[in-house]
Write a protein that holds these residues in place. Structure first.
Motif, PDB file in Angstrom:
ATOM      1  N   ILE A 187      43.019 -14.301 -26.055  1.00 18.83           N
ATOM      2  CA  ILE A 187      42.195 -15.017 -24.390  1.00 18.83           C
ATOM      3  C   ILE A 187      42.176 -13.956 -23.571  1.00 18.83           C
ATOM      4  CG2 ILE A 187      42.824 -16.724 -23.123  1.00 18.83           C
ATOM      5  CD1 ILE A 187      44.318 -18.218 -25.306  1.00 18.83           C
ATOM      6  N   LEU A 188      43.148 -12.931 -23.404  1.00 17.87           N
ATOM      7  CA  LEU A 188      42.946 -12.015 -22.525  1.00 17.87           C
ATOM      8  C   LEU A 188      41.713 -11.182 -22.424  1.00 17.87           C
ATOM      9  CD1 LEU A 188      47.083 -11.307 -22.579  1.00 17.87           C
ATOM     10  CD2 LEU A 188      45.298 -12.479 -20.739  1.00 17.87           C
ATOM     11  N   LEU A 189      41.737 -10.989 -24.372  1.00 14.90           N
ATOM     12  CA  LEU A 189      39.923 -10.074 -24.284  1.00 14.90           C
ATOM     13  C   LEU A 189      38.997 -11.260 -23.435  1.00 14.90           C
ATOM     14  CD1 LEU A 189      38.783  -8.146 -25.835  1.00 14.90           C
ATOM     15  CD2 LEU A 189      39.101  -9.054 -27.589  1.00 14.90           C
ATOM     16  N   LEU A 190      38.633 -11.762 -23.841  1.00  7.12           N
ATOM     17  CA  LEU A 190      37.633 -13.271 -23.116  1.00  7.12           C
ATOM     18  C   LEU A 190      37.721 -12.999 -22.012  1.00  7.12           C
ATOM     19  CD1 LEU A 190      37.880 -16.544 -26.018  1.00  7.12           C
ATOM     20  CD2 LEU A 190      36.480 -14.261 -26.032  1.00  7.12           C
ATOM     21  N   LEU A 191      39.081 -13.352 -21.524  1.00  2.00           N
ATOM     22  CA  LEU A 191      38.928 -13.766 -19.765  1.00  2.00           C
ATOM     23  C   LEU A 191      38.961 -11.822 -19.687  1.00  2.00           C
ATOM     24  CD1 LEU A 191      41.292 -16.207 -19.641  1.00  2.00           C
ATOM     25  CD2 LEU A 191      38.903 -16.328 -19.631  1.00  2.00           C
ATOM     26  N   SER A 192      39.062 -11.593 -20.440  1.00  2.00           N
ATOM     27  CA  SER A 192      39.151  -9.535 -19.649  1.00  2.00           C
ATOM     28  C   SER A 192      36.568  -9.117 -19.106  1.00  2.00           C
ATOM     29  CB  SER A 192      39.285  -7.872 -20.312  1.00  2.00           C
ATOM     30  OG  SER A 192      38.853  -8.470 -21.535  1.00  2.00           O
ATOM     31  N   LYS A 193      36.105  -9.790 -20.352  1.00  2.00           N
ATOM     32  CA  LYS A 193      35.008  -9.506 -19.769  1.00  2.00           C
ATOM     33  C   LYS A 193      34.351 -10.145 -19.031  1.00  2.00           C
ATOM     34  CE  LYS A 193      34.738  -8.654 -24.409  1.00  2.00           C
ATOM     35  NZ  LYS A 193      34.516  -8.977 -26.316  1.00  2.00           N
ATOM     36  N   LYS A 194      35.111 -11.636 -18.769  1.00  2.00           N
ATOM     37  CA  LYS A 194      34.366 -13.019 -17.720  1.00  2.00           C
ATOM     38  C   LYS A 194      36.018 -13.879 -17.694  1.00  2.00           C
ATOM     39  CE  LYS A 194      31.476 -15.091 -20.684  1.00  2.00           C
ATOM     40  NZ  LYS A 194      29.619 -16.208 -20.684  1.00  2.00           N
ATOM     41  N   PRO A 195      35.121 -14.595 -16.553  1.00  2.00           N
ATOM     42  CA  PRO A 195      35.939 -15.841 -16.318  1.00  2.00           C
ATOM     43  C   PRO A 195      35.635 -17.223 -17.119  1.00  2.00           C
ATOM     44  CG  PRO A 195      35.250 -15.137 -14.569  1.00  2.00           C
ATOM     45  CD  PRO A 195      34.510 -13.990 -15.213  1.00  2.00           C
ATOM     46  N   MET A 196      36.074 -18.672 -17.512  1.00  2.00           N
ATOM     47  CA  MET A 196      35.477 -18.799 -18.191  1.00  2.00           C
ATOM     48  C   MET A 196      36.221 -20.396 -18.083  1.00  2.00           C
ATOM     49  SD  MET A 196      34.902 -16.728 -22.010  1.00  2.00           S
ATOM     50  CE  MET A 196      34.159 -17.994 -22.773  1.00  2.00           C
ATOM     51  N   HIS A 197      35.496 -21.507 -18.806  1.00  2.00           N
ATOM     52  CA  HIS A 197      36.487 -22.945 -18.539  1.00  2.00           C
ATOM     53  C   HIS A 197      36.663 -22.405 -19.739  1.00  2.00           C
ATOM     54  CE1 HIS A 197      32.701 -24.779 -19.953  1.00  2.00           C
ATOM     55  NE2 HIS A 197      31.822 -24.214 -19.721  1.00  2.00           N
ATOM     56  N   GLY A 198      37.984 -23.780 -19.856  1.00  2.00           N
ATOM     57  CA  GLY A 198      38.577 -23.731 -21.363  1.00  2.00           C
ATOM     58  C   GLY A 198      37.673 -24.207 -22.373  1.00  2.00           C
ATOM     59  N   PHE A 199      36.556 -25.262 -22.704  1.00  2.00           N
ATOM     60  CA  PHE A 199      35.962 -25.421 -23.571  1.00  2.00           C
ATOM     61  C   PHE A 199      35.031 -24.504 -23.561  1.00  2.00           C
ATOM     62  CE2 PHE A 199      31.924 -27.761 -25.485  1.00  2.00           C
ATOM     63  CZ  PHE A 199      32.946 -27.841 -26.482  1.00  2.00           C
ATOM     64  N   VAL A 215      37.984 -22.385 -14.162  1.00  2.00           N
ATOM     65  CA  VAL A 215      37.353 -21.589 -14.512  1.00  2.00           C
ATOM     66  C   VAL A 215      38.962 -20.561 -14.669  1.00  2.00           C
ATOM     67  CG1 VAL A 215      36.190 -20.204 -14.398  1.00  2.00           C
ATOM     68  CG2 VAL A 215      35.175 -22.703 -13.471  1.00  2.00           C
ATOM     69  N   TYR A 216      39.164 -20.211 -15.566  1.00  2.00           N
ATOM     70  CA  TYR A 216      40.264 -19.442 -15.759  1.00  2.00           C
ATOM     71  C   TYR A 216      39.514 -17.901 -15.533  1.00  2.00           C
ATOM     72  CZ  TYR A 216      42.983 -23.543 -17.446  1.00  2.00           C
ATOM     73  OH  TYR A 216      43.393 -24.827 -18.044  1.00  2.00           O
ATOM     74  N   SER A 217      40.917 -17.017 -14.662  1.00  2.00           N
ATOM     75  CA  SER A 217      40.138 -15.665 -15.171  1.00  2.00           C
ATOM     76  C   SER A 217      41.346 -15.109 -15.778  1.00  2.00           C
ATOM     77  CB  SER A 217      40.002 -14.766 -13.257  1.00  2.00           C
ATOM     78  OG  SER A 217      38.945 -16.090 -12.709  1.00  2.00           O
ATOM     79  N   ILE A 218      41.373 -13.710 -15.556  1.00  2.00           N
ATOM     80  CA  ILE A 218      42.426 -12.735 -16.686  1.00  2.00           C
ATOM     81  C   ILE A 218      43.215 -12.340 -14.891  1.00  2.00           C
ATOM     82  CG2 ILE A 218      41.343 -10.407 -16.727  1.00  2.00           C
ATOM     83  CD1 ILE A 218      42.976  -9.990 -19.472  1.00  2.00           C
ATOM     84  N   THR A 219      44.287 -12.232 -14.922  1.00  2.00           N
ATOM     85  CA  THR A 219      44.445 -11.157 -13.980  1.00  2.00           C
ATOM     86  C   THR A 219      45.115  -9.287 -13.743  1.00  2.00           C
ATOM     87  OG1 THR A 219      46.804 -11.553 -14.121  1.00  2.00           O
ATOM     88  CG2 THR A 219      46.362 -13.361 -13.143  1.00  2.00           C
ATOM     89  N   GLN A 220      45.766  -9.118 -12.902  1.00  2.00           N
ATOM     90  CA  GLN A 220      45.986  -7.368 -12.894  1.00  2.00           C
ATOM     91  C   GLN A 220      47.638  -7.124 -13.940  1.00  2.00           C
ATOM     92  OE1 GLN A 220      44.159  -5.046 -11.971  1.00  2.00           O
ATOM     93  NE2 GLN A 220      45.491  -4.016 -13.051  1.00  2.00           N
ATOM     94  N   GLU A 221      48.175  -8.916 -13.972  1.00  2.00           N
ATOM     95  CA  GLU A 221      49.172  -8.557 -14.736  1.00  2.00           C
ATOM     96  C   GLU A 221      48.834  -9.113 -16.342  1.00  2.00           C
ATOM     97  OE1 GLU A 221      53.745 -11.181 -14.957  1.00  2.00           O
ATOM     98  OE2 GLU A 221      52.036 -10.766 -13.602  1.00  2.00           O
ATOM     99  N   GLY A 222      47.178  -9.391 -16.400  1.00  2.00           N
ATOM    100  CA  GLY A 222      46.519 -10.052 -17.495  1.00  2.00           C
ATOM    101  C   GLY A 222      46.200  -8.554 -18.366  1.00  2.00           C
TER     102      GLY A 222
END
Length: 122
Positions: free
Chosen positions: A19-31, A81-88
């Protein structure tokens, strides 16, 4: 013994770095996250259920690894819509090191198991 990890069933703890890898590329919604994991060739995510994914997203957000916002469409409540944080991102760096270490140790363990171990089965 059907769900035993020894039979190659999905190792659920690896969902977090995925999940972190996916969101490091762009924000996404759960589906979209779910669809991307199903299509991924990194691991077999076919047994991942949507409820489990949303639980994991919530845990990751509570841990500060993700943030989320609800997108409103035409004045209606939309999707989260989910985004990775700096901590992520820091966590993803640690995951990389941990996975590379696991890879070495798992390789040594696999090599230590004799190929003829099944000769002892009755």
């Amino acid at each position: 013994m059907e769900k035993c990890a020894c039979r190659g069933s999905f190792l659920e703890r690896f969902i977090q770095p995925s999940i972190l890898l996916l969101l490091s590329k762009k924000p996404m919604h759960g589906f979209s996250i779910l669809k991307s994991l199903y299509k991924s060739d990194l691991m077999d995510y076919s047994s991942l259920d949507p409820t489990g994914l949303y639980r994991m997203l919530k845990k990751m957000e509570e841990a500060g690894l993700l943030s989320s916002e609800v997108e409103n469409e035409n004045g209606l409540q939309g999707r989260r819509v989910y985004s990775i944080t700096q901590e992520g991102r820091v966590c993803l760096v640690f995951w990389r090191a941990t996975l590379l270490d696991y890879q070495k140790k798992i390789g040594r363990l696999a090599e230590a198991i004799p190929e003829n171990v099944e000769d002892g089965l009755e």
